[in-house]
Design a protein around this motif. Sequence first.
Motif, short mmCIF file in Angstrom:
data_model
loop_
_atom_site.label_atom_id
_atom_site.label_comp_id
_atom_site.label_asym_id
_atom_site.label_seq_id
_atom_site.Cartn_x
_atom_site.Cartn_y
_atom_site.Cartn_z
N GLU A 12 0.68 -1.55 -0.23
CA GLU A 12 0.04 0.70 0.44
C GLU A 12 0.92 1.33 -0.46
O GLU A 12 0.45 2.25 -0.48
CB GLU A 12 -0.80 0.08 1.17
CG GLU A 12 -1.53 -1.34 0.90
CD GLU A 12 -3.09 -1.29 2.09
OE1 GLU A 12 -2.50 0.18 3.18
OE2 GLU A 12 -3.71 -1.82 2.77
N THR A 13 1.81 1.53 0.63
CA THR A 13 2.90 2.30 1.27
C THR A 13 3.10 2.32 -0.25
O THR A 13 3.70 3.75 -0.80
CB THR A 13 3.81 1.96 1.62
OG1 THR A 13 3.17 2.34 3.23
CG2 THR A 13 5.24 2.85 1.54
N ARG A 14 3.99 1.35 -1.25
CA ARG A 14 4.68 1.62 -1.97
C ARG A 14 3.58 1.50 -3.53
O ARG A 14 4.22 3.16 -4.56
CB ARG A 14 5.14 0.46 -2.68
CG ARG A 14 6.60 0.33 -2.06
CD ARG A 14 7.08 -1.39 -2.68
NE ARG A 14 7.77 -1.33 -3.83
CZ ARG A 14 8.36 -1.23 -4.23
NH1 ARG A 14 9.16 -1.11 -3.71
NH2 ARG A 14 8.63 -1.07 -5.65
N LYS A 16 1.23 4.43 -3.38
CA LYS A 16 1.15 5.50 -2.89
C LYS A 16 1.56 6.37 -3.23
O LYS A 16 1.28 6.86 -3.79
CB LYS A 16 0.51 5.54 -1.74
CG LYS A 16 -1.18 5.18 -0.65
CD LYS A 16 -0.74 5.68 0.65
CE LYS A 16 -1.81 4.68 1.56
NZ LYS A 16 -1.91 5.50 3.07
N LEU A 17 3.28 6.06 -3.36
CA LEU A 17 3.92 7.08 -3.44
C LEU A 17 4.24 6.57 -5.03
O LEU A 17 4.33 7.77 -5.50
CB LEU A 17 5.48 5.69 -3.19
CG LEU A 17 5.43 6.13 -1.70
CD1 LEU A 17 6.95 5.59 -1.03
CD2 LEU A 17 5.96 7.30 -1.16
N THR A 39 6.06 13.22 -1.52
CA THR A 39 5.33 12.41 0.17
C THR A 39 4.34 13.01 0.80
O THR A 39 3.33 12.49 1.15
CB THR A 39 7.12 11.96 0.49
OG1 THR A 39 7.46 13.32 1.10
CG2 THR A 39 8.30 11.72 -0.01
N ALA A 42 1.44 11.92 -0.29
CA ALA A 42 1.10 10.67 -0.31
C ALA A 42 0.52 9.90 0.89
O ALA A 42 0.35 9.51 1.40
CB ALA A 42 2.03 9.77 -1.01
N LEU A 44 3.23 10.21 3.70
CA LEU A 44 4.23 9.64 3.80
C LEU A 44 5.48 10.44 4.11
O LEU A 44 4.89 11.63 3.76
CB LEU A 44 4.22 8.09 2.38
CG LEU A 44 3.34 7.35 2.84
CD1 LEU A 44 3.30 6.78 1.26
CD2 LEU A 44 3.11 6.57 3.64
N THR A 45 6.21 10.24 4.34
CA THR A 45 7.50 10.88 4.58
C THR A 45 8.41 10.00 3.34
O THR A 45 8.72 9.43 3.18
CB THR A 45 8.29 10.28 6.08
OG1 THR A 45 9.02 8.99 6.23
CG2 THR A 45 7.44 10.43 7.11
N ALA A 48 10.20 6.86 4.20
CA ALA A 48 9.35 5.96 3.27
C ALA A 48 9.99 5.97 1.87
O ALA A 48 9.71 4.15 1.46
CB ALA A 48 7.43 6.24 3.14
N ASN A 52 11.60 2.40 0.26
CA ASN A 52 11.22 1.54 -0.95
C ASN A 52 11.84 1.55 -1.82
O ASN A 52 11.36 0.51 -3.01
CB ASN A 52 9.29 1.80 -0.80
CG ASN A 52 8.81 1.35 0.07
OD1 ASN A 52 8.56 0.61 -0.06
ND2 ASN A 52 8.21 2.38 1.74
#
Length: 198
Positions: A12-14, A16-17, A39, A42, A44-45, A48, A52
Amino acid sequence: MAAQRRAQMVEETRAKLVQAARKAFAEKGYAAASMDDLTAEAGLTRGALYHNFGDKKGLLQAVIDQIDGEMLARLRSVQNRAKDPWQGFLDEYTAYIEMALEPEIQRIMLLDGPAVLGDPSQWPNQSACLQRTTKAIQALIDAGTVKPVDAEAAARLLNGTALNASLWIAAADNPYAVFARAVEAFRHLAAGLLRSGG
């Protein structure tokens, strides 16, 4: 179960990025796209992103891989709709060249990608594309549609021609005029592979 959930969170993180980067690269271009902005978009930081993808270049590669997969699915669909294998072969190449008219593909795949990642013919996804084209040409040879040529050599030359046509279109002042010229010339070149009366 915890490992499965963690793997899902990583995916999910990947995703979003990649989605945020794809939007930023398409709208602003690779150089102008801010890592802090994408970021934040998304949620995120930067950490992240680096964890990734390693860096901005790694993120561009992931975006290109995603777009390439979508392009391949579209090309297969074009080929499957054709009345015969030769027409499918030509239609697929024409569709590939035509994709160079799409702003997102132009900017990410054909302008920024080569500038950042180097020669597109050397990208990892090109190996699978070359194998697929070689098999298609060999099938056309076996069916008697195409002259008995070296299938890999023909695939490399046709793929190179289509890629260079796409790069030309993407960089042109009038991409639509260049597209028409490129497709006409490509079809004449490809027709040289046909057996007489093919």
